[in-house]
Design an enzyme around this catalytic site. Structure first.
Site, PDB file in Angstrom:
ATOM      1  N   LYS A 277       0.829  -1.199   0.000  1.00  0.00           N
ATOM      2  CA  LYS A 277       0.000   0.000   0.000  1.00  0.00           C
ATOM      3  C   LYS A 277       0.872   1.262   0.000  1.00  0.00           C
ATOM      4  CE  LYS A 277      -3.737  -2.067   2.805  1.00  0.00           C
ATOM      5  NZ  LYS A 277      -4.889  -1.837   1.922  1.00  0.00           N
ATOM      6  N   ARG A 351     -10.430 -11.534   1.529  1.00  0.00           N
ATOM      7  CA  ARG A 351     -11.327 -12.542   0.947  1.00  0.00           C
ATOM      8  C   ARG A 351     -10.689 -13.928   0.968  1.00  0.00           C
ATOM      9  NH1 ARG A 351     -11.639  -9.002  -4.346  1.00  0.00           N
ATOM     10  NH2 ARG A 351     -11.518  -7.503  -2.647  1.00  0.00           N
TER      11      ARG A 351
END
Length: 504
Positions: A277, A351
Site C-alpha cells: 500500500k 477474501r
C-alpha cells in the site's frame, strides 16, 4: 460507568446536573421540562422564546438553578425536529450531554423520547444508556496525559412508576451492549505490534472464560493439517503465525439447534503484502481486524444477555506483510473445497482468509452466516462512512438486517450480486482470481467483486457486510469518537435479539 434507574420527581433530585431534552421549535416546554421551567420562574421558556436555545439536534446549554431546585444545573440538549426523531437521535443526544457533563462526573437525565417522542420506555432507556457510554469512550492506554475527567455515573429518573420496569430492562441491555462495543473499539484501536494474531486469540480465550463461551484456537500446524491455504498463504510474509479463533455459544434452552455463524476478518495489520500500500494512511491498517473485533464484541453481548440462540463466532487472524516468504502476485492457492484461486493482488487478502472461514462454517450446518470485513476501498467510494455495503443470497436475511439497522443506527445499504460480476473474476490459469484489474484505468465493481468471490465458498443463507467505511473515524455520530467505532456489535446483537423474539 455506573448506571441506575430511579423513580422520583426531577424537581427533588440533588445532583450536579439534570438533563432535559428539547425538540426544535418548542417555545413552551411540557412534561419534566415544563415542571423545571415553572420551578425556575420561566427561565427555560424565556430562553426558548428569545432564541437563545433552539433545540437543534445536539445543541447544548447549561443553566444554573441558583438554589431554586436541589440540582445545581440544568443541561438542555436539542433533540432536533420532532418528526425526524428516532432512537439514534436519542442516542446521539445522550452522547452529547454525557460529554458535556463529564467534568461533573454525575448526570441525572430524563429518558429522551419516552414521552412525547413516541419511543417505548425500554428502547428509549437503552438508547440513552448506549449513547452516554459510547459517547464518553476513550482509548487512553498509551497516553501519559489523559484528557481529564469523564462521566462516571448516569442516573435515569422517571416519575411514572408504570414505566420503571421497562426502563430498567432497557438500561441494563444498553449497558451490556455498549460495553461490548467498547471491547471491540479497544481491540481495533490497539497497535498491531501488541495485538498480533496470537494475542488476539489469547484475548478471545480470556473472553470465553469470563463469559462462559467455548473457545478453540487452531494454530499454524493445525491450519496446515486442515489445508486452510488462504489463511496460511496470507500469513506467509509475516513472522507472526496465523490463528483461526472459534468461539461457540450453546445455551441450554435454545430456540433451534442449527447455530447462527458470525465471521469477522482479522487482519491485525495489512501492509498489502507484495502489492504494498502507499504510505499515506498506512497506520490505519491496524483497523483491518475491525470485523473480528465486532464478532468478539457480539459474542460477549449475546452471552451476557443470555440469548436462547446457538451462535458460533469465527475469526481468521493473520498479519499481511511483505518478505522473501510472502505470497506473490501470480501464485495459485488451492482451497479445501477444491477451488483454485490465482492471486493477482496480495492486497486483496481479506477474501482469501474469509474463504477458509466460510468453508469451515459448513460443518455446523448453520441457520445462516454473516461475515463482516473491512474488505474494499471501493465500498468506501460508493457509500462513504455512512453505511456498510450489504450483499446477500437470502432476501429474508437482508430484511432482518435492515430492520436491525433501523433500530441501531448502524446503517446498511444493499448492493447487487449480479451474475455478470462473476465474469470479472475469471482466471486463465485457475478457477478464479482474487481481484479485478482495472480496464482503461477505470476500476470496476470492486465491492461487488469481493462479495462475488466470497459467494463462491458459500453453501447456506449468507450475508456479507463490507464495513471498510464504517469501521473507524466516523465523525458524523456524536457517540463515535476518533478511531474505532465498534461498528457491527450493536447491529449483530439487535439481529440476534430479534431472532430470539421472533423464532418459534
Amino acid at each position: 460507568m455506573d448506571v441506575n434507574v430511579k423513580h422520583g420527581d426531577i424537581l427533588n433530585i440533588k445532583t450536579e446536573a439534570i438533563c432535559l431534552g428539547i425538540f426544535q421549535g418548542v417555545r413552551a416546554p411540557g412534561g419534566a421540562a415544563g415542571a423545571v421551567d415553572r420551578a425556575l420562574g420561566g427561565a427555560l421558556s424565556a430562553l426558548l422564546k428569545e432564541g437563545d436555545f433552539e433545540g437543534k439536534k445536539g445543541e447544548l446549554l447549561f443553566l444554573r438553578t441558583e438554589g431554586k431546585i436541589p440540582a445545581k444545573r440544568v443541561l438542555l440538549v436539542g433533540l432536533g425536529e420532532r418528526e425526524r426523531f428516532t432512537l439514534d437521535v436519542a442516542r446521539e443526544a445522550s452522547a452529547a450531554a454525557a460529554q458535556a457533563a463529564g467534568r461533573f462526573r454525575e448526570l441525572t437525565t430524563i429518558v429522551h423520547g419516552a414521552g412525547i417522542g413516541g419511543l417505548s420506555p425500554e428502547s428509549a432507556a437503552q438508547a440513552v444508556v448506549e449513547g452516554a457510554i459510547l459517547g464518553t469512550y476513550r482509548f487512553e492506554r498509551y497516553r501519559q496525559q489523559r484528557e481529564g475527567p469523564r462521566l462516571e455515573r448516569l442516573q435515569l429518573i422517571e416519575f411514572d412508576r408504570s414505566k420503571l420496569s421497562e426502563m430498567e430492562a432497557g438500561a441494563k441491555r444498553g449497558q451490556i451492549i455498549a460495553e461490548a462495543v467498547c471491547l471491540a473499539r479497544d481491540l481495533a484501536n490497539e497497535p498491531a505490534a501488541s495485538l498480533t494474531p496470537k494475542e488476539l486469540a489469547e484475548r478471545a480465550e480470556a473472553l470465553a472464560k469470563e463469559f462462559k463461551l467455548q473457545c478453540q484456537v487452531l494454530t499454524e500446524n493445525e491450519l496446515k493439517r486442515a489445508e486452510m491455504n488462504g489463511i496460511l498463504g496470507v500469513a506467509r510474509g509475516s513472522d507472526e503465525p496465523p490463528r483461526l479463533i472459534v468461539l461457540e455459544y450453546w445455551p441450554q434452552r435454545a430456540k433451534f439447534s442449527e447455530p447462527i455463524a458470525l465471521i469477522g476478518k482479522g487482519v491485525t495489520f495489512d501492509s498489502g503484502g507484495i502489492s504494498i500500500k502507499p504510505r499515506e494512511g498506512l497506520e490505519a491498517m491496524k483497523y483491518d481486524m475491525a470485523g473480528a473485533a465486532a464478532v468478539l464484541g457480539a459474542m460477549r453481548a449475546l452471552s451476557a444477555l443470555e440469548l436462547p440462540l446457538p451462535v458460533v463466532g469465527l475469526v481468521p487472524a493473520v498479519e499481511n506483510l511483505p518478505s522473501g516468504k510472502a505470497l506473490r502476485p501470480g501464485d495459485i492457492l488451492r482451497f479445501v473445497n477444491g477451488k483454485t484461486v490465482e492471486v493477482t493482488n496480495t492486497d486483496a487478502e481479506g477474501r482469501l482468509i474469509l474463504a477458509d472461514a466460510l468453508i469451515y462454517a459448513q460443518r455446523y450446518r448453520p441457520r445462516f452466516v454473516i461475515d463482516l470485513a473491512t474488505l474494499t476501498g471501493a465500498c468506501v467510494i460508493a457509500l462513504g462512512k455512512e453505511a456498510a455495503g450489504l450483499f446477500s443470497n437470502h432476501a429474508p436475511l437482508v430484511e432482518r438486517l435492515k430492520a436491525a439497522s433501523q433500530k441501531t443506527g448502524e446503517r446498511v445499504w444493499e448492493l447487487p450480486l449480479y451474475e455478470e460480476y462473476r465474469e470479472l473474476l475469471k482466471s486463465e490459469v485457475a478457477d478464479l482470481k482474487n481481484s479485478v484489474l482495472a480496464k482503461s484505468g477505470i476500476p470496476q465493481a470492486g465491492a461487488a467483486a469481493g462479495a462475488i468471490f466470497l459467494q463462491e465458498f458459500v453453501s447456506y443463507p449468507w450475508a456479507h457486510l463490507d464495513i471498510a467505511g464504517t469501521a473507524y473515524d466516523v465523525e458524523t455520530r456524536a457517540y463515535c469518537p476518533k478511531g474505532a467505532t465498534g461498528y457491527g456489535v450493536r447491529l449483530l446483537t439487535q439481529l440476534l435479539l430479534d431472532e430470539a423474539q421472533n423464532s418459534n
